[in-house]
Write a protein that holds these residues in place. Structure first.
Motif, PDB file in Angstrom:
ATOM      1  N   LEU A   1      44.385  17.638  32.121  1.00 53.12           N
ATOM      2  CA  LEU A   1      44.563  18.950  31.512  1.00 53.12           C
ATOM      3  C   LEU A   1      44.915  18.817  30.040  1.00 53.12           C
ATOM      4  O   LEU A   1      45.448  17.791  29.613  1.00 53.12           O
ATOM      5  CB  LEU A   1      45.670  19.718  32.241  1.00 53.12           C
ATOM      6  N   PRO A   2      44.634  19.871  29.253  1.00 53.30           N
ATOM      7  CA  PRO A   2      45.005  19.830  27.832  1.00 53.30           C
ATOM      8  C   PRO A   2      46.521  19.706  27.665  1.00 53.30           C
ATOM      9  O   PRO A   2      47.297  20.138  28.514  1.00 53.30           O
ATOM     10  CB  PRO A   2      44.514  21.182  27.305  1.00 53.30           C
ATOM     11  N   GLU A   3      46.934  19.122  26.581  1.00 53.14           N
ATOM     12  CA  GLU A   3      48.358  19.039  26.282  1.00 53.14           C
ATOM     13  C   GLU A   3      48.921  20.451  26.150  1.00 53.14           C
ATOM     14  O   GLU A   3      48.300  21.333  25.569  1.00 53.14           O
ATOM     15  CB  GLU A   3      48.556  18.267  24.982  1.00 53.14           C
ATOM     16  N   ASN A   4      50.097  20.654  26.728  1.00 56.09           N
ATOM     17  CA  ASN A   4      50.762  21.967  26.701  1.00 56.09           C
ATOM     18  C   ASN A   4      49.958  23.052  27.418  1.00 56.09           C
ATOM     19  O   ASN A   4      50.051  24.234  27.085  1.00 56.09           O
ATOM     20  CB  ASN A   4      51.039  22.406  25.262  1.00 56.09           C
ATOM     21  N   PHE A   5      49.169  22.660  28.414  1.00 54.18           N
ATOM     22  CA  PHE A   5      48.402  23.636  29.199  1.00 54.18           C
ATOM     23  C   PHE A   5      49.325  24.639  29.871  1.00 54.18           C
ATOM     24  O   PHE A   5      50.385  24.287  30.383  1.00 54.18           O
ATOM     25  CB  PHE A   5      47.578  22.894  30.266  1.00 54.18           C
ATOM     26  N   GLN A   6      48.918  25.939  29.856  1.00 56.35           N
ATOM     27  CA  GLN A   6      49.643  26.984  30.538  1.00 56.35           C
ATOM     28  C   GLN A   6      48.701  27.753  31.456  1.00 56.35           C
ATOM     29  O   GLN A   6      47.639  28.223  31.021  1.00 56.35           O
ATOM     30  CB  GLN A   6      50.281  27.954  29.534  1.00 56.35           C
ATOM     31  N   LEU A   7      49.094  27.870  32.733  1.00 53.45           N
ATOM     32  CA  LEU A   7      48.280  28.605  33.692  1.00 53.45           C
ATOM     33  C   LEU A   7      48.141  30.071  33.275  1.00 53.45           C
ATOM     34  O   LEU A   7      47.168  30.745  33.641  1.00 53.45           O
ATOM     35  CB  LEU A   7      48.902  28.509  35.082  1.00 53.45           C
ATOM     36  N   SER A   8      49.090  30.582  32.499  1.00 54.96           N
ATOM     37  CA  SER A   8      49.031  31.964  32.041  1.00 54.96           C
ATOM     38  C   SER A   8      47.770  32.238  31.222  1.00 54.96           C
ATOM     39  O   SER A   8      47.322  33.384  31.126  1.00 54.96           O
ATOM     40  CB  SER A   8      50.271  32.308  31.215  1.00 54.96           C
ATOM     41  N   PHE A   9      47.165  31.201  30.634  1.00 55.20           N
ATOM     42  CA  PHE A   9      45.910  31.362  29.886  1.00 55.20           C
ATOM     43  C   PHE A   9      44.846  31.977  30.775  1.00 55.20           C
ATOM     44  O   PHE A   9      44.137  32.905  30.386  1.00 55.20           O
ATOM     45  CB  PHE A   9      45.444  30.004  29.353  1.00 55.20           C
ATOM     46  N   PHE A  10      44.723  31.457  32.020  1.00 55.44           N
ATOM     47  CA  PHE A  10      43.715  31.981  32.944  1.00 55.44           C
ATOM     48  C   PHE A  10      44.166  33.303  33.555  1.00 55.44           C
ATOM     49  O   PHE A  10      43.346  34.179  33.831  1.00 55.44           O
ATOM     50  CB  PHE A  10      43.410  30.954  34.037  1.00 55.44           C
ATOM     51  N   ALA A  11      45.480  33.459  33.769  1.00 58.73           N
ATOM     52  CA  ALA A  11      45.981  34.712  34.332  1.00 58.73           C
ATOM     53  C   ALA A  11      45.680  35.879  33.399  1.00 58.73           C
ATOM     54  O   ALA A  11      45.361  36.982  33.836  1.00 58.73           O
ATOM     55  CB  ALA A  11      47.480  34.620  34.597  1.00 58.73           C
TER      56      ALA A  11
ATOM     57  N   LEU B   1      39.767  36.056  39.364  1.00 63.33           N
ATOM     58  CA  LEU B   1      39.669  34.840  40.173  1.00 63.33           C
ATOM     59  C   LEU B   1      40.002  35.118  41.638  1.00 63.33           C
ATOM     60  O   LEU B   1      40.997  35.767  41.947  1.00 63.33           O
ATOM     61  CB  LEU B   1      40.622  33.770  39.640  1.00 63.33           C
ATOM     62  N   THR B   2      39.144  34.623  42.531  1.00 68.85           N
ATOM     63  CA  THR B   2      39.431  34.686  43.965  1.00 68.85           C
ATOM     64  C   THR B   2      39.739  33.297  44.521  1.00 68.85           C
ATOM     65  O   THR B   2      40.392  33.179  45.552  1.00 68.85           O
ATOM     66  CB  THR B   2      38.229  35.277  44.740  1.00 68.85           C
ATOM     67  N   GLU B   3      39.271  32.254  43.831  1.00 68.53           N
ATOM     68  CA  GLU B   3      39.557  30.878  44.236  1.00 68.53           C
ATOM     69  C   GLU B   3      40.103  30.120  43.024  1.00 68.53           C
ATOM     70  O   GLU B   3      39.506  30.138  41.953  1.00 68.53           O
ATOM     71  CB  GLU B   3      38.301  30.171  44.754  1.00 68.53           C
TER      72      GLU B   3
ATOM     73  N   PHE C   1      47.775  36.913  39.289  1.00 63.52           N
ATOM     74  CA  PHE C   1      46.442  36.854  39.887  1.00 63.52           C
ATOM     75  C   PHE C   1      46.435  37.848  41.045  1.00 63.52           C
ATOM     76  O   PHE C   1      47.238  37.739  41.964  1.00 63.52           O
ATOM     77  CB  PHE C   1      46.116  35.450  40.404  1.00 63.52           C
ATOM     78  N   TYR C   2      45.527  38.809  40.996  1.00 62.25           N
ATOM     79  CA  TYR C   2      45.554  39.880  41.977  1.00 62.25           C
ATOM     80  C   TYR C   2      44.555  39.697  43.119  1.00 62.25           C
ATOM     81  O   TYR C   2      44.629  40.405  44.119  1.00 62.25           O
ATOM     82  CB  TYR C   2      45.264  41.216  41.285  1.00 62.25           C
ATOM     83  N   HIS C   3      43.596  38.793  42.963  1.00 59.58           N
ATOM     84  CA  HIS C   3      42.514  38.700  43.944  1.00 59.58           C
ATOM     85  C   HIS C   3      42.389  37.332  44.606  1.00 59.58           C
ATOM     86  O   HIS C   3      41.437  37.083  45.335  1.00 59.58           O
ATOM     87  CB  HIS C   3      41.184  39.053  43.265  1.00 59.58           C
ATOM     88  N   ILE C   4      43.339  36.440  44.340  1.00 61.74           N
ATOM     89  CA  ILE C   4      43.255  35.091  44.905  1.00 61.74           C
ATOM     90  C   ILE C   4      43.334  35.130  46.432  1.00 61.74           C
ATOM     91  O   ILE C   4      44.210  35.767  47.013  1.00 61.74           O
ATOM     92  CB  ILE C   4      44.410  34.209  44.370  1.00 61.74           C
ATOM     93  N   ASN C   5      42.378  34.458  47.094  1.00 65.51           N
ATOM     94  CA  ASN C   5      42.500  34.262  48.536  1.00 65.51           C
ATOM     95  C   ASN C   5      42.468  32.789  48.920  1.00 65.51           C
ATOM     96  O   ASN C   5      42.709  32.440  50.073  1.00 65.51           O
ATOM     97  CB  ASN C   5      41.411  35.050  49.300  1.00 65.51           C
ATOM     98  N   LYS C   6      42.182  31.924  47.942  1.00 70.92           N
ATOM     99  CA  LYS C   6      42.250  30.483  48.188  1.00 70.92           C
ATOM    100  C   LYS C   6      42.955  29.828  47.013  1.00 70.92           C
ATOM    101  O   LYS C   6      42.518  29.943  45.868  1.00 70.92           O
ATOM    102  CB  LYS C   6      40.855  29.889  48.367  1.00 70.92           C
TER     103      LYS C   6
ATOM    104  N   PHE D   1      51.944  37.677  42.185  1.00 71.09           N
ATOM    105  CA  PHE D   1      50.938  36.693  42.569  1.00 71.09           C
ATOM    106  C   PHE D   1      49.892  37.260  43.511  1.00 71.09           C
ATOM    107  O   PHE D   1      49.080  38.076  43.099  1.00 71.09           O
ATOM    108  CB  PHE D   1      51.627  35.460  43.150  1.00 71.09           C
ATOM    109  N   MET D   2      49.850  36.959  44.797  1.00 73.28           N
ATOM    110  CA  MET D   2      48.726  37.342  45.631  1.00 73.28           C
ATOM    111  C   MET D   2      49.037  37.177  47.104  1.00 73.28           C
ATOM    112  O   MET D   2      50.024  36.578  47.492  1.00 73.28           O
ATOM    113  CB  MET D   2      47.492  36.500  45.292  1.00 73.28           C
ATOM    114  N   THR D   3      48.156  37.683  47.940  1.00 71.08           N
ATOM    115  CA  THR D   3      48.152  37.361  49.360  1.00 71.08           C
ATOM    116  C   THR D   3      47.012  36.380  49.564  1.00 71.08           C
ATOM    117  O   THR D   3      45.855  36.747  49.435  1.00 71.08           O
ATOM    118  CB  THR D   3      47.923  38.620  50.215  1.00 71.08           C
ATOM    119  N   ALA D   4      47.332  35.148  49.850  1.00 73.04           N
ATOM    120  CA  ALA D   4      46.303  34.118  49.958  1.00 73.04           C
ATOM    121  C   ALA D   4      46.014  33.807  51.410  1.00 73.04           C
ATOM    122  O   ALA D   4      46.914  33.711  52.242  1.00 73.04           O
ATOM    123  CB  ALA D   4      46.746  32.866  49.224  1.00 73.04           C
ATOM    124  N   GLU D   5      44.738  33.658  51.730  1.00 74.14           N
ATOM    125  CA  GLU D   5      44.353  33.262  53.071  1.00 74.14           C
ATOM    126  C   GLU D   5      44.543  31.760  53.257  1.00 74.14           C
ATOM    127  O   GLU D   5      44.773  31.290  54.360  1.00 74.14           O
ATOM    128  CB  GLU D   5      42.877  33.626  53.310  1.00 74.14           C
ATOM    129  N   GLU D   6      44.415  31.033  52.192  1.00 71.72           N
ATOM    130  CA  GLU D   6      44.455  29.574  52.268  1.00 71.72           C
ATOM    131  C   GLU D   6      45.304  29.062  51.114  1.00 71.72           C
ATOM    132  O   GLU D   6      44.979  29.284  49.949  1.00 71.72           O
ATOM    133  CB  GLU D   6      43.034  29.025  52.153  1.00 71.72           C
TER     134      GLU D   6
END
Length: 419
Positions: free
Chosen positions: A108-118, A124-126, A145-150, A171-176
Protein backbone atom coordinates in the motif's frame (compact mmCIF):
# COMPACT_ATOMS: atom_id res chain seq x y z
CA UNK A 1 -28.94 -10.48 12.78
CA UNK A 2 -28.54 -13.36 10.36
CA UNK A 3 -25.04 -13.95 9.01
CA UNK A 4 -24.11 -16.00 5.94
CA UNK A 5 -20.89 -17.62 4.71
CA UNK A 6 -19.22 -17.01 8.08
CA UNK A 7 -15.44 -16.99 8.17
CA UNK A 8 -13.40 -16.98 11.38
CA UNK A 9 -13.12 -14.68 13.18
CA UNK A 10 -16.53 -13.21 12.41
CA UNK A 11 -17.73 -9.61 12.74
CA UNK A 12 -21.40 -8.60 12.99
CA UNK A 13 -22.03 -5.04 11.95
CA UNK A 14 -25.37 -3.26 11.76
CA UNK A 15 -26.33 -0.62 9.18
CA UNK A 16 -25.51 2.85 10.44
CA UNK A 17 -26.42 5.02 7.49
CA UNK A 18 -27.58 8.60 8.03
CA UNK A 19 -29.10 10.96 5.46
CA UNK A 20 -26.53 13.64 6.22
CA UNK A 21 -23.64 11.32 5.47
CA UNK A 22 -25.31 10.40 2.19
CA UNK A 23 -25.67 14.12 1.49
CA UNK A 24 -22.00 14.72 2.30
CA UNK A 25 -20.95 11.96 -0.08
CA UNK A 26 -23.31 13.29 -2.74
CA UNK A 27 -21.71 16.73 -2.44
CA UNK A 28 -18.26 15.10 -2.79
CA UNK A 29 -19.48 13.28 -5.90
CA UNK A 30 -20.77 16.49 -7.49
CA UNK A 31 -17.59 18.37 -6.72
CA UNK A 32 -15.49 15.55 -8.21
CA UNK A 33 -17.78 15.46 -11.27
CA UNK A 34 -17.12 19.16 -11.84
CA UNK A 35 -13.39 18.43 -11.68
CA UNK A 36 -14.01 15.55 -14.10
CA UNK A 37 -14.95 17.98 -16.87
CA UNK A 38 -11.31 18.96 -17.34
CA UNK A 39 -10.28 16.43 -19.91
CA UNK A 40 -7.07 18.03 -21.11
CA UNK A 41 -4.91 16.89 -18.17
CA UNK A 42 -2.16 14.41 -18.88
CA UNK A 43 -3.01 11.16 -17.12
CA UNK A 44 0.39 11.21 -15.42
CA UNK A 45 -0.69 14.37 -13.62
CA UNK A 46 -3.97 13.10 -12.15
CA UNK A 47 -3.11 9.36 -12.00
CA UNK A 48 0.66 9.26 -11.40
CA UNK A 49 1.03 5.60 -10.35
CA UNK A 50 1.81 3.41 -13.37
CA UNK A 51 0.49 0.27 -11.65
CA UNK A 52 -2.84 1.99 -11.00
CA UNK A 53 -2.92 3.09 -14.65
CA UNK A 54 -2.25 -0.43 -15.86
CA UNK A 55 -4.86 -2.01 -13.57
CA UNK A 56 -7.47 0.50 -14.75
CA UNK A 57 -6.48 0.00 -18.38
CA UNK A 58 -6.96 -3.75 -18.15
CA UNK A 59 -10.30 -3.41 -16.38
CA UNK A 60 -11.59 -0.97 -19.02
CA UNK A 61 -10.25 -3.11 -21.90
CA UNK A 62 -8.01 -0.40 -23.33
CA UNK A 63 -4.80 -0.87 -25.27
CA UNK A 64 -2.98 2.13 -23.80
CA UNK A 65 -3.13 3.97 -20.47
CA UNK A 66 -3.04 7.28 -22.36
CA UNK A 67 -6.59 6.51 -23.53
CA UNK A 68 -7.94 6.81 -19.98
CA UNK A 69 -9.88 10.01 -19.23
CA UNK A 70 -11.46 11.25 -16.02
CA UNK A 71 -14.96 10.82 -17.49
CA UNK A 72 -14.09 7.27 -18.48
CA UNK A 73 -13.34 6.47 -14.83
CA UNK A 74 -17.10 6.46 -14.20
CA UNK A 75 -17.19 3.24 -16.27
CA UNK A 76 -14.78 1.50 -13.91
CA UNK A 77 -16.64 -1.11 -11.84
CA UNK A 78 -13.76 -3.34 -10.70
CA UNK A 79 -10.23 -2.64 -9.48
CA UNK A 80 -8.38 -5.91 -8.81
CA UNK A 81 -4.66 -6.21 -8.14
CA UNK A 82 -2.41 -9.03 -6.89
CA UNK A 83 1.20 -8.60 -5.77
CA UNK A 84 1.46 -5.01 -6.98
CA UNK A 85 3.37 -2.11 -5.41
CA UNK A 86 1.36 1.10 -5.19
CA UNK A 87 2.78 4.51 -4.40
CA UNK A 88 -0.48 6.41 -4.82
CA UNK A 89 -4.15 5.71 -5.49
CA UNK A 90 -4.72 9.19 -6.93
CA UNK A 91 -7.05 9.02 -9.90
CA UNK A 92 -9.36 6.45 -8.34
CA UNK A 93 -11.32 9.30 -6.73
CA UNK A 94 -12.98 9.67 -10.15
CA UNK A 95 -14.24 6.04 -10.11
CA UNK A 96 -17.55 6.89 -8.45
CA UNK A 97 -19.23 3.71 -9.73
CA UNK A 98 -16.57 1.29 -8.46
CA UNK A 99 -18.32 -1.68 -6.82
CA UNK A 100 -15.44 -4.12 -6.27
CA UNK A 101 -12.01 -3.30 -4.85
CA UNK A 102 -9.61 -6.18 -4.31
CA UNK A 103 -5.97 -5.84 -3.22
CA UNK A 104 -4.13 -9.06 -2.37
CA UNK A 105 -0.45 -9.35 -1.47
CA UNK A 106 0.01 -5.69 -2.42
CA UNK A 107 2.16 -2.95 -0.98
CA UNK A 108 0.00 0.00 0.00
CA UNK A 109 1.06 3.63 -0.45
CA UNK A 110 2.83 5.27 2.46
CA UNK A 111 0.31 6.88 4.83
CA UNK A 112 -2.58 5.09 3.08
CA UNK A 113 -6.02 5.88 4.53
CA UNK A 114 -9.09 3.73 3.91
CA UNK A 115 -11.14 6.94 4.17
CA UNK A 116 -9.87 7.79 0.65
CA UNK A 117 -12.10 5.05 -0.78
CA UNK A 118 -14.93 5.72 1.68
CA UNK A 119 -15.16 9.32 0.48
CA UNK A 120 -14.76 8.75 -3.26
CA UNK A 121 -16.11 5.25 -4.02
CA UNK A 122 -19.26 5.01 -1.85
CA UNK A 123 -20.89 2.31 -4.00
CA UNK A 124 -18.48 -0.50 -3.09
CA UNK A 125 -20.21 -3.82 -2.42
CA UNK A 126 -17.02 -5.90 -2.15
CA UNK A 127 -13.90 -4.73 -0.34
CA UNK A 128 -10.82 -6.91 0.00
CA UNK A 129 -7.45 -5.79 1.35
CA UNK A 130 -5.73 -9.02 2.29
CA UNK A 131 -2.10 -9.67 3.21
CA UNK A 132 -1.22 -6.05 2.44
CA UNK A 133 0.24 -5.16 5.85
CA UNK A 134 -2.87 -3.10 6.62
CA UNK A 135 -2.49 -1.54 10.09
CA UNK A 136 -4.73 0.38 12.45
CA UNK A 137 -3.17 3.69 11.40
CA UNK A 138 -4.75 3.12 7.98
CA UNK A 139 -8.23 3.01 9.54
CA UNK A 140 -8.49 6.41 11.19
CA UNK A 141 -10.97 9.21 10.61
CA UNK A 142 -14.38 9.11 9.00
CA UNK A 143 -15.05 5.87 7.09
CA UNK A 144 -18.50 5.04 5.72
CA UNK A 145 -19.44 2.19 3.38
CA UNK A 146 -23.17 1.74 2.94
CA UNK A 147 -23.39 -1.16 0.48
CA UNK A 148 -20.65 -3.59 1.50
CA UNK A 149 -21.76 -7.22 1.64
CA UNK A 150 -18.34 -8.85 1.40
CA UNK A 151 -15.42 -7.69 3.51
CA UNK A 152 -11.99 -9.30 3.73
CA UNK A 153 -9.25 -7.70 5.83
CA UNK A 154 -7.54 -11.00 6.63
CA UNK A 155 -3.80 -11.58 7.13
CA UNK A 156 -2.91 -8.02 8.08
CA UNK A 157 -1.50 -6.26 11.14
CA UNK A 158 -4.64 -4.63 12.53
CA UNK A 159 -4.52 -4.14 16.30
CA UNK A 160 -7.10 -3.04 18.85
CA UNK A 161 -10.39 -4.61 19.88
CA UNK A 162 -13.18 -6.12 17.84
CA UNK A 163 -15.51 -3.35 18.95
CA UNK A 164 -13.00 -0.81 17.67
CA UNK A 165 -13.52 -2.22 14.23
CA UNK A 166 -17.23 -1.73 14.47
CA UNK A 167 -16.65 1.95 15.14
CA UNK A 168 -15.31 2.76 11.70
CA UNK A 169 -17.90 5.44 11.11
CA UNK A 170 -21.19 4.19 9.76
CA UNK A 171 -20.17 0.82 8.39
CA UNK A 172 -22.43 -1.92 6.94
CA UNK A 173 -24.31 -5.17 7.25
CA UNK A 174 -21.96 -7.67 5.67
CA UNK A 175 -22.92 -11.14 4.52
CA UNK A 176 -19.31 -12.26 4.52
CA UNK A 177 -16.66 -10.90 6.89
CA UNK A 178 -13.11 -12.19 7.24
CA UNK A 179 -10.75 -10.65 9.79
CA UNK A 180 -8.64 -13.76 10.31
CA UNK A 181 -4.96 -13.49 11.23
CA UNK A 182 -4.94 -9.98 12.65
CA UNK A 183 -4.19 -8.89 16.21
CA UNK A 184 -7.69 -7.92 17.32
CA UNK A 185 -8.65 -8.75 20.90
CA UNK A 186 -12.00 -9.08 22.65
CA UNK A 187 -15.17 -10.91 21.80
CA UNK A 188 -17.71 -10.27 19.12
CA UNK A 189 -19.10 -6.74 19.15
CA UNK A 190 -22.74 -6.26 20.04
CA UNK A 191 -25.41 -5.62 17.47
CA UNK A 192 -26.39 -1.98 17.08
CA UNK A 193 -29.95 -0.81 16.41
CA UNK A 194 -30.60 0.63 12.95
CA UNK A 195 -29.46 4.23 12.57
CA UNK A 196 -27.04 4.20 15.52
CA UNK A 197 -24.77 6.02 16.02
CA UNK A 198 -26.67 8.98 14.69
CA UNK A 199 -26.86 12.75 14.89
CA UNK A 200 -30.18 14.36 14.00
CA UNK A 201 -30.68 18.03 13.18
CA UNK A 202 -33.76 19.97 12.16
CA UNK A 203 -32.37 20.99 8.77
CA UNK A 204 -29.39 20.02 6.61
CA UNK A 205 -29.65 23.26 4.67
CA UNK A 206 -30.49 26.32 6.76
CA UNK A 207 -31.33 29.75 5.34
CA UNK A 208 -31.54 32.90 7.46
CA UNK A 209 -31.80 36.60 6.60
CA UNK A 210 -28.81 38.81 7.32
CA UNK A 211 -28.76 40.13 10.90
CA UNK A 212 -31.05 37.28 11.92
CA UNK A 213 -30.24 34.96 14.80
CA UNK A 214 -28.95 31.41 14.49
CA UNK A 215 -27.12 29.05 16.81
CA UNK A 216 -25.91 25.52 16.13
CA UNK A 217 -27.64 24.28 19.28
CA UNK A 218 -31.01 25.56 17.98
CA UNK A 219 -30.73 23.22 14.98
CA UNK A 220 -29.77 20.17 17.06
CA UNK A 221 -32.38 17.47 17.79
CA UNK A 222 -30.59 14.44 19.23
CA UNK A 223 -27.58 12.14 19.09
CA UNK A 224 -26.90 8.56 20.14
CA UNK A 225 -23.77 6.68 20.97
CA UNK A 226 -22.89 3.22 19.71
CA UNK A 227 -25.13 1.54 22.27
CA UNK A 228 -28.15 3.71 21.53
CA UNK A 229 -27.84 5.88 24.64
CA UNK A 230 -28.60 9.58 24.14
CA UNK A 231 -25.77 12.10 23.85
CA UNK A 232 -26.27 15.75 24.70
CA UNK A 233 -25.34 18.62 22.42
CA UNK A 234 -22.49 19.55 24.77
CA UNK A 235 -20.90 16.12 24.20
CA UNK A 236 -20.48 16.83 20.49
CA UNK A 237 -17.72 18.84 18.86
CA UNK A 238 -19.27 21.56 16.70
CA UNK A 239 -17.05 23.35 14.21
CA UNK A 240 -17.66 26.09 11.69
CA UNK A 241 -18.36 29.75 12.40
CA UNK A 242 -21.49 31.49 11.09
CA UNK A 243 -21.57 35.28 10.89
CA UNK A 244 -25.26 36.31 10.69
CA UNK A 245 -24.22 39.90 9.91
CA UNK A 246 -22.39 38.96 6.70
CA UNK A 247 -24.18 37.31 3.74
CA UNK A 248 -22.50 34.11 2.59
CA UNK A 249 -22.49 30.29 2.65
CA UNK A 250 -21.19 28.72 5.84
CA UNK A 251 -20.52 25.08 6.74
CA UNK A 252 -21.20 23.66 10.19
CA UNK A 253 -20.19 20.15 11.33
CA UNK A 254 -21.55 18.27 14.35
CA UNK A 255 -18.95 15.61 15.21
CA UNK A 256 -19.17 12.65 17.57
CA UNK A 257 -15.76 11.25 18.56
CA UNK A 258 -15.81 7.52 19.42
CA UNK A 259 -12.60 7.86 21.49
CA UNK A 260 -11.51 4.44 20.36
CA UNK A 261 -8.12 3.01 19.44
CA UNK A 262 -8.39 4.22 15.85
CA UNK A 263 -9.84 7.68 16.57
CA UNK A 264 -12.87 7.18 14.33
CA UNK A 265 -15.91 9.40 14.39
CA UNK A 266 -19.30 10.12 12.87
CA UNK A 267 -20.52 13.55 11.83
CA UNK A 268 -23.40 15.58 10.51
CA UNK A 269 -22.62 18.32 8.02
CA UNK A 270 -24.95 21.14 7.13
CA UNK A 271 -24.93 24.40 5.19
CA UNK A 272 -26.05 27.74 6.63
CA UNK A 273 -26.99 30.32 4.01
CA UNK A 274 -27.03 33.89 5.29
CA UNK A 275 -28.90 35.87 2.65
CA UNK A 276 -29.84 39.48 2.03
CA UNK A 277 -32.27 41.22 -0.33
CA UNK A 278 -31.49 41.26 -4.02
CA UNK A 279 -30.68 44.65 -5.51
CA UNK A 280 -30.99 46.02 -9.03
CA UNK A 281 -30.31 49.59 -10.17
CA UNK A 282 -30.76 50.67 -13.80
CA UNK A 283 -31.25 53.96 -15.67
CA UNK A 284 -32.72 55.44 -18.83
CA UNK A 285 -30.44 56.67 -21.59
CA UNK A 286 -30.77 59.11 -24.48
CA UNK A 287 -28.60 59.00 -27.58
CA UNK A 288 -28.70 60.10 -31.21
CA UNK A 289 -29.14 58.06 -34.34
CA UNK A 290 -25.90 56.41 -35.35
CA UNK A 291 -24.56 56.22 -31.81
CA UNK A 292 -23.60 52.88 -30.29
CA UNK A 293 -25.52 51.32 -27.38
CA UNK A 294 -25.08 48.22 -25.28
CA UNK A 295 -27.00 46.81 -22.23
CA UNK A 296 -24.28 47.99 -19.84
CA UNK A 297 -25.18 51.60 -20.72
CA UNK A 298 -28.51 51.32 -18.87
CA UNK A 299 -27.12 49.22 -16.01
CA UNK A 300 -25.86 50.64 -12.72
CA UNK A 301 -25.46 47.77 -10.24
CA UNK A 302 -26.94 44.55 -8.87
CA UNK A 303 -26.21 42.09 -6.07
CA UNK A 304 -27.34 38.54 -5.40
CA UNK A 305 -28.78 37.05 -2.21
CA UNK A 306 -25.28 36.75 -0.73
CA UNK A 307 -24.44 40.40 -1.38
CA UNK A 308 -22.10 39.60 -4.26
CA UNK A 309 -21.90 42.20 -7.03
CA UNK A 310 -23.28 41.03 -10.35
CA UNK A 311 -22.57 42.07 -13.91
CA UNK A 312 -24.95 42.46 -16.83
CA UNK A 313 -23.99 38.92 -17.89
CA UNK A 314 -25.52 37.59 -14.65
CA UNK A 315 -28.91 39.14 -15.44
CA UNK A 316 -31.74 38.19 -17.77
CA UNK A 317 -32.21 40.98 -20.32
CA UNK A 318 -35.15 41.26 -22.72
CA UNK A 319 -35.54 43.72 -25.55
CA UNK A 320 -31.88 44.65 -26.01
CA UNK A 321 -31.81 43.05 -29.44
CA UNK A 322 -34.63 45.36 -30.59
CA UNK A 323 -32.70 48.58 -29.96
CA UNK A 324 -31.78 49.99 -33.39
CA UNK A 325 -29.80 53.22 -33.07
CA UNK A 326 -30.12 53.88 -36.79
CA UNK A 327 -33.85 54.50 -36.33
CA UNK A 328 -35.01 57.25 -33.95
CA UNK A 329 -37.55 56.16 -31.37
CA UNK A 330 -38.09 54.96 -27.81
CA UNK A 331 -37.07 51.38 -26.99
CA UNK A 332 -37.92 49.38 -23.85
CA UNK A 333 -35.27 47.12 -22.27
CA UNK A 334 -36.13 44.84 -19.33
CA UNK A 335 -33.54 43.79 -16.73
CA UNK A 336 -34.20 40.87 -14.34
CA UNK A 337 -32.23 39.82 -11.27
CA UNK A 338 -34.06 36.81 -9.89
CA UNK A 339 -37.42 38.09 -8.66
CA UNK A 340 -36.43 41.73 -9.19
CA UNK A 341 -37.38 43.33 -12.49
CA UNK A 342 -36.86 46.84 -13.92
CA UNK A 343 -37.72 48.27 -17.33
CA UNK A 344 -35.63 51.08 -18.82
CA UNK A 345 -35.91 53.20 -21.95
CA UNK A 346 -33.38 53.86 -24.68
CA UNK A 347 -34.36 57.03 -26.51
CA UNK A 348 -32.78 57.43 -29.95
CA UNK A 349 -33.14 61.06 -31.10
CA UNK A 350 -32.95 62.40 -34.63
CA UNK A 351 -30.93 65.42 -35.83
CA UNK A 352 -30.46 67.46 -39.01
CA UNK A 353 -26.93 68.26 -40.13
CA UNK A 354 -26.45 72.01 -39.85
CA UNK A 355 -29.59 72.67 -37.77
CA UNK A 356 -27.56 74.01 -34.85
CA UNK A 357 -30.44 75.78 -33.07
CA UNK A 358 -32.76 72.80 -33.66
CA UNK A 359 -35.64 74.71 -35.17
CA UNK A 360 -36.05 72.36 -38.13
CA UNK A 361 -34.39 74.73 -40.60
CA UNK A 362 -30.83 75.20 -41.79
CA UNK A 363 -30.19 78.91 -42.31
CA UNK A 364 -28.07 81.88 -41.25
CA UNK A 365 -29.40 81.65 -37.67
CA UNK A 366 -27.59 78.30 -37.38
CA UNK A 367 -24.38 79.92 -38.61
CA UNK A 368 -24.60 82.53 -35.84
CA UNK A 369 -25.43 79.89 -33.22
CA UNK A 370 -22.55 77.71 -34.41
CA UNK A 371 -20.08 80.60 -34.20
CA UNK A 372 -21.22 81.39 -30.64
CA UNK A 373 -20.72 77.77 -29.62
CA UNK A 374 -17.29 77.41 -31.17
CA UNK A 375 -16.06 80.75 -29.75
CA UNK A 376 -17.63 80.81 -26.29
CA UNK A 377 -19.32 77.45 -25.75
CA UNK A 378 -22.74 79.16 -25.64
CA UNK A 379 -25.64 76.81 -26.37
CA UNK A 380 -28.85 77.82 -28.14
CA UNK A 381 -32.03 77.77 -26.06
CA UNK A 382 -33.30 74.24 -25.34
CA UNK A 383 -30.38 72.63 -27.18
CA UNK A 384 -27.91 70.25 -25.54
CA UNK A 385 -24.24 70.05 -26.29
CA UNK A 386 -24.67 66.42 -27.35
CA UNK A 387 -27.13 67.54 -30.02
CA UNK A 388 -24.76 70.19 -31.36
CA UNK A 389 -21.94 67.65 -31.55
CA UNK A 390 -24.08 65.60 -33.92
CA UNK A 391 -25.82 68.33 -35.91
CA UNK A 392 -22.63 70.35 -36.21
CA UNK A 393 -20.42 67.54 -37.45
CA UNK A 394 -20.87 68.44 -41.08
CA UNK A 395 -17.45 67.63 -42.53
CA UNK A 396 -17.79 63.93 -41.75
CA UNK A 397 -21.55 63.68 -42.19
CA UNK A 398 -22.18 63.15 -38.48
CA UNK A 399 -19.94 60.09 -38.18
CA UNK A 400 -17.56 61.69 -35.64
CA UNK A 401 -19.65 63.80 -33.23
CA UNK A 402 -16.77 64.24 -30.80
CA UNK A 403 -14.63 66.28 -33.23
CA UNK A 404 -16.53 69.38 -34.32
CA UNK A 405 -14.33 72.41 -35.14
CA UNK A 406 -13.80 75.25 -37.61
CA UNK A 407 -13.85 72.83 -40.53
CA UNK A 408 -17.46 72.03 -39.67
CA UNK A 409 -18.25 75.77 -39.54
CA UNK A 410 -16.79 76.18 -43.04
CA UNK A 411 -18.81 73.17 -44.22
CA UNK A 412 -21.99 74.89 -42.94
CA UNK A 413 -21.11 78.06 -44.89
CA UNK A 414 -20.67 76.01 -48.06
CA UNK A 415 -23.97 74.22 -47.39
CA UNK A 416 -25.82 77.54 -47.03
CA UNK A 417 -24.22 78.98 -50.19
CA UNK A 418 -25.33 75.95 -52.17
CA UNK A 419 -28.97 76.12 -51.04
Amino acid sequence: MKMKNILIPMLMIAPLMSSSNVLALDINNRVASAINSEQTDDINNWMPDKNVQNTVRISLGLSSSSQITKDMMNQLNTFTADSEVFKSFDGLQYAHNLTKLSLVNCQLPENFQLSFFAEHTPNLTELRISNCNLVSANLTGYISFYHINKLDFSNNQITGTMSDFNQIGSFMTAEEVNLANNQLSGGLPFEFPDGIPGIKVKQDDVTIKVNGSWDASDNFISAQDLTGNPISYNQLVVSGEVDPTTPGIYEVIYKQDFHNTWHNYSYKKLTVNVITDLTLKVKNTTLFKGDTWKPTDNFDSATNQFGKSLTVDDLTIKGADLVDTKIPGIYKVNYQNGTLEETTTVTVEDYILGDINRDGLVNEDDLVAFADYLNTGKLPTNVTEEYIKHAGNLDTGGTDPNAINEDDYLALIILLNNQ
